[in-house]
Design a protein around this motif. Sequence first.
Motif, PDB file in Angstrom:
ATOM      1  N   GLU A 194       0.829  -1.166  -0.078  1.00 46.24           N
ATOM      2  CA  GLU A 194      -0.110   0.079   0.029  1.00 46.24           C
ATOM      3  C   GLU A 194       0.892   1.254  -0.071  1.00 46.24           C
ATOM      4  OE1 GLU A 194      -4.119  -0.660   2.518  1.00 46.24           O
ATOM      5  OE2 GLU A 194      -2.780   0.683   3.162  1.00 46.24           O
ATOM      6  N   THR A 215       9.257  -2.990   7.128  1.00 50.07           N
ATOM      7  CA  THR A 215       8.427  -3.557   7.816  1.00 50.07           C
ATOM      8  C   THR A 215       6.997  -3.443   7.290  1.00 50.07           C
ATOM      9  OG1 THR A 215       9.732  -2.972   9.795  1.00 50.07           O
ATOM     10  CG2 THR A 215       7.603  -3.750  10.361  1.00 50.07           C
ATOM     11  N   GLY A 237       2.344 -13.238   7.579  1.00 57.01           N
ATOM     12  CA  GLY A 237       1.565 -11.944   7.434  1.00 57.01           C
ATOM     13  C   GLY A 237      -0.126 -12.705   7.243  1.00 57.01           C
ATOM     14  N   SER A 263      -1.479  -5.540  15.724  1.00 58.41           N
ATOM     15  CA  SER A 263      -2.131  -4.356  16.426  1.00 58.41           C
ATOM     16  C   SER A 263      -3.243  -4.721  17.462  1.00 58.41           C
ATOM     17  CB  SER A 263      -2.699  -3.455  15.393  1.00 58.41           C
ATOM     18  OG  SER A 263      -1.835  -3.160  14.239  1.00 58.41           O
ATOM     19  N   LYS A 314      -7.635  -0.187  -0.142  1.00 60.44           N
ATOM     20  CA  LYS A 314      -7.103   0.252   1.068  1.00 60.44           C
ATOM     21  C   LYS A 314      -7.346  -0.910   2.195  1.00 60.44           C
ATOM     22  CE  LYS A 314      -7.442   3.940   4.804  1.00 60.44           C
ATOM     23  NZ  LYS A 314      -7.066   3.201   5.829  1.00 60.44           N
ATOM     24  N   LYS A 315      -6.575  -1.392   2.867  1.00 59.19           N
ATOM     25  CA  LYS A 315      -6.789  -2.640   3.535  1.00 59.19           C
ATOM     26  C   LYS A 315      -7.524  -1.797   4.990  1.00 59.19           C
ATOM     27  CE  LYS A 315      -2.496  -4.207   3.800  1.00 59.19           C
ATOM     28  NZ  LYS A 315      -1.318  -5.532   4.088  1.00 59.19           N
ATOM     29  N   LYS A 338      -8.665  -1.760   8.741  1.00 60.06           N
ATOM     30  CA  LYS A 338      -8.600  -2.320  10.164  1.00 60.06           C
ATOM     31  C   LYS A 338      -9.940  -2.778  10.712  1.00 60.06           C
ATOM     32  CE  LYS A 338      -5.183  -0.579  12.580  1.00 60.06           C
ATOM     33  NZ  LYS A 338      -3.868  -1.354  12.543  1.00 60.06           N
ATOM     34  N   TYR A 385      -8.015 -12.278   9.769  1.00 58.52           N
ATOM     35  CA  TYR A 385      -7.091 -11.094  10.137  1.00 58.52           C
ATOM     36  C   TYR A 385      -5.579 -11.065   9.396  1.00 58.52           C
ATOM     37  CZ  TYR A 385      -9.974  -9.723  14.109  1.00 58.52           C
ATOM     38  OH  TYR A 385     -10.893  -9.362  14.902  1.00 58.52           O
ATOM     39  N   THR A 386      -5.269 -10.212   8.888  1.00 54.64           N
ATOM     40  CA  THR A 386      -3.863 -10.199   8.487  1.00 54.64           C
ATOM     41  C   THR A 386      -3.029  -9.320   9.083  1.00 54.64           C
ATOM     42  OG1 THR A 386      -4.077  -8.637   6.596  1.00 54.64           O
ATOM     43  CG2 THR A 386      -4.818 -10.981   6.045  1.00 54.64           C
ATOM     44  N   TYR A 387      -1.614  -9.448   9.080  1.00 51.94           N
ATOM     45  CA  TYR A 387      -0.903  -8.559   9.811  1.00 51.94           C
ATOM     46  C   TYR A 387       0.476  -8.249   9.271  1.00 51.94           C
ATOM     47  CZ  TYR A 387       0.637 -13.264  10.941  1.00 51.94           C
ATOM     48  OH  TYR A 387       0.960 -14.769  10.717  1.00 51.94           O
ATOM     49  N   PHE A 388       0.525  -7.360   7.978  1.00 49.88           N
ATOM     50  CA  PHE A 388       1.677  -6.955   7.446  1.00 49.88           C
ATOM     51  C   PHE A 388       1.620  -5.521   7.701  1.00 49.88           C
ATOM     52  CE2 PHE A 388       5.300  -6.352   5.078  1.00 49.88           C
ATOM     53  CZ  PHE A 388       5.820  -7.688   5.048  1.00 49.88           C
ATOM     54  N   GLY A 389       2.499  -4.916   8.250  1.00 50.15           N
ATOM     55  CA  GLY A 389       2.469  -3.461   8.523  1.00 50.15           C
ATOM     56  C   GLY A 389       1.141  -3.124   9.291  1.00 50.15           C
ATOM     57  N   GLY A 390       0.895  -3.831  10.173  1.00 53.50           N
ATOM     58  CA  GLY A 390      -0.445  -3.460  10.779  1.00 53.50           C
ATOM     59  C   GLY A 390      -1.396  -4.616  10.491  1.00 53.50           C
ATOM     60  N   SER A 391      -2.646  -4.637  11.544  1.00 52.41           N
ATOM     61  CA  SER A 391      -3.536  -5.738  11.622  1.00 52.41           C
ATOM     62  C   SER A 391      -4.621  -5.360  10.681  1.00 52.41           C
ATOM     63  CB  SER A 391      -3.844  -6.162  12.825  1.00 52.41           C
ATOM     64  OG  SER A 391      -2.632  -6.727  13.698  1.00 52.41           O
ATOM     65  N   PHE A 392      -4.904  -6.072   9.886  1.00 51.88           N
ATOM     66  CA  PHE A 392      -6.285  -5.770   9.046  1.00 51.88           C
ATOM     67  C   PHE A 392      -7.011  -6.785   8.955  1.00 51.88           C
ATOM     68  CE2 PHE A 392      -2.481  -3.437   7.609  1.00 51.88           C
ATOM     69  CZ  PHE A 392      -2.712  -2.290   7.599  1.00 51.88           C
TER      70      PHE A 392
END
Lengths: 356, 395, 72
Positions: free
Chosen positions: A205, A242, B57, B156, C21-22, C24, C58-65
């Motif tokens: 993104e 990251t 991920g 998060s 846009k992913k 959250k 849930y996915t989690y690359f650069g934050g959880s979405f």
Amino acid sequence: MDLPKRKTDIGPPNYRDFLPPVISKNYGDWKYHEVLSPGVMVHHAGSGEKIWTVRVASPRLLSTDTVRELADIADKYCGGYLRFTTRNNVEFLVSDEAMLCPLQLELNDKKYMIGGIGPRISNIVHTQGWVHCHSAATDASGLVKALMDEFADYFTTKELPNKVRLAVACCTNMCGAVHCSDIALVAIHRKAPKVNHDSVKNTCELPSTIAACPTGAISPDSSKKSVKINDDKCMYCGNCFTVCSCLEINNPDFDGVAIVAGGKVGSLRSDPKFSRLVVPFIKNNPPRWPEVVEAVSNILDAYAAGAKKHERVGEWIERIGWEKFFRITGLKFTYQHIDDFTIARETFRTSAAFKW
Amino acid sequence: MSTESDTPLLDELEKGPFPSFVSEIKKAAAKNKMALDELKQLEKSYRDKRGYWKHGGIVGIRGYGSGIIGRHSSLPQEFPGVADFHTVRVNSVSGFFYTSDSLRQICDIWDRHGSGLLNMHGSTGDIILLGTSTEKLEPVFAEFSSRGWDLGGSGSSLRTPSCCIGPARCEWANIDTLDIIYNLTQEFQDEMHRPAFPYKFKIKAAGCAVDCIGAIARADCSIIGTWRGHIVVDQSAVAEYAKQGMDIQAEIVNLCPTGCMVYDGRELYINDEDCSRCMHCISRMTKALRPAGEKGATILIGSKAPFVIGATLSWVLVPFMKLEPPYDEFKALLKKIWEYWDEHGKNRERLGELVIRRGMREFLEFVGVKPSPQQVKEPRRDPFFYWKDEDFRRQ
Amino acid sequence: MDKEELKKRIFELVEKSVGKKKLKSSDIQKIISADTGVARDYVKSALRNLVDDGTLIYTYFGGSFVEIPSKE
């Protein structure tokens, strides 16, 4: 094989079911403790009861074989009770004084290192490194092993002015939170990431990738539907990697280890402190990183020789002054030592009174 | 027959007195193919001076968004045993206390379903089970959860809260760190397992300002035990320390940061009003000095490692709060903090960064904490600052 | 609003965002709650149902979405 039925949101087991009876009985009623030897202490309760603790080092990364061995030893001498410290040491909790000697004999016999209590070097807090992390710029376990082999005497016997807390983080993400340690190693990059435009387009993104950069070095590359990096602005922190793994920042020819010193977390005598940069770069030289070990030894020796009793590394350096620290350690002072990031102006010397 | 080792570089790290992680991997590798490929890939990393892991991920267990961290080898052809090598975070026990049977239970499950390698513990305080395949994740979770263990936080979410040894074996604990952490962990299971925060949130509880858990440096919310009252001095114990050779003037009085102590060669006097409760004297003369009075905690916020704006230490939010079960006042504060963060935080913005970005005033007003000099090292230096209409009305 | 209807709205929102846009979990809760007037906790529980039955993950690359699982 049939699996048992899963449960969700049950949380961890209750700690009360894991406490030795003497702890359950005297919970919250401890009066004082005495350090009997570098790896043994005794806590006295108001009731007059006591609990002895025998501390041994662990490499943090354990096999189930070793964990079972620890459990067997605990069964034999501690009624099955043991714990781990924040710094990954193992503590055998002994309720019967008669077990203290045979426990230590068996631990010695099995080559466990007993120690780490009091004004010494305890286990090194560290991260996964090449063992299991995607962003590691060094191997944490290897550095720890090399350092602790060198400083083993400071764990098992020798004293220092105060405790010295060492830490290793294998990238600037710092899972090990090494930023407040007496002496810490943090692996760094020194070259801007390479952008793999095709994969960026498909997997990352763009707004969040651009926002990840603390120095504003990343901007959109609209023709490629990707991003471009301003190499002059990049500080190689790796935060973008990251968020977008197509920004390849690993570069074995340039990655290595920086040394920071003078941090602490306790409020004793002086406020908690950040570690500050003392050696900006040493190349990765596995398996034993001799240059890193030598540099840390140098700092530790200067501290041991110069600090007053109870002074932590940071307190000692602040008393003598950073300029004197660089003189007596012989460490080279470079452009990299002068802050040019978010708190630069707080770090400039605003006085003409200083030492040569 | 060749006696040459496949792992000459790592073998070097089996020498020396400190326990060797390489020997641990080899022990696991002797009976586990995943661990064997972990060993071989690590040797290659040592040769090439770089890691060979990719972040996953996606993988997890059904219903949860945390507790599993997907990990893959970037060289799956060469090291098929670690093509998938995911981390499982198991929520540890408060104070890191275990029984031998509970450790064996963990080992049994992990030998059946994983690499046989683990960390006791990771930096945040989870039991880190190091490496298993995607199809093993549900079985691992079923085995653990049916026996009373749950997964910790990742992504998060609220990360696994952790604490120092507290009243279980320490005379300095002003609060029951173990119970607080157990209670909070149970209360906020949803926040741990279904990530809905802007970024990670860490809670650590230390019983006193010695801070053995490093709460002040590595928790978005740091709970540090303290007291309001005085230090009780046992003069006969003071005399005993002197007799044993302690130089009380040099080691205690001269190192007191507030100069609140006097030693006349026989007795030690403390001006409690000037004491900042730093713990130096108490920690050096534990038989002679004890905190007394009202026990509670200082609540601080904001510490984190360097990403993005540089490392921060936690700063004081609530100078003193009583912390007794069921900890309602603290939980109410925490929920207000999360509400503020939910409203204003950007993706991957830690609480401390947000408060620095938007200023303490808005935050204090939102969470309902009044300004006090205990929250700052010093007042601001510059003469320009915000006024609101309500400030004029107040005057 | 009927929970099944709410779940449909959530899924459509996530579907619509794919490649743009992913989202959250909190984004979804805020958007759906604002659009429908339904309390956030109710949106949250509908979202939880969707994740529990595997419709969303849930996915989690650069934050959880929260995303739609890939078909592989």
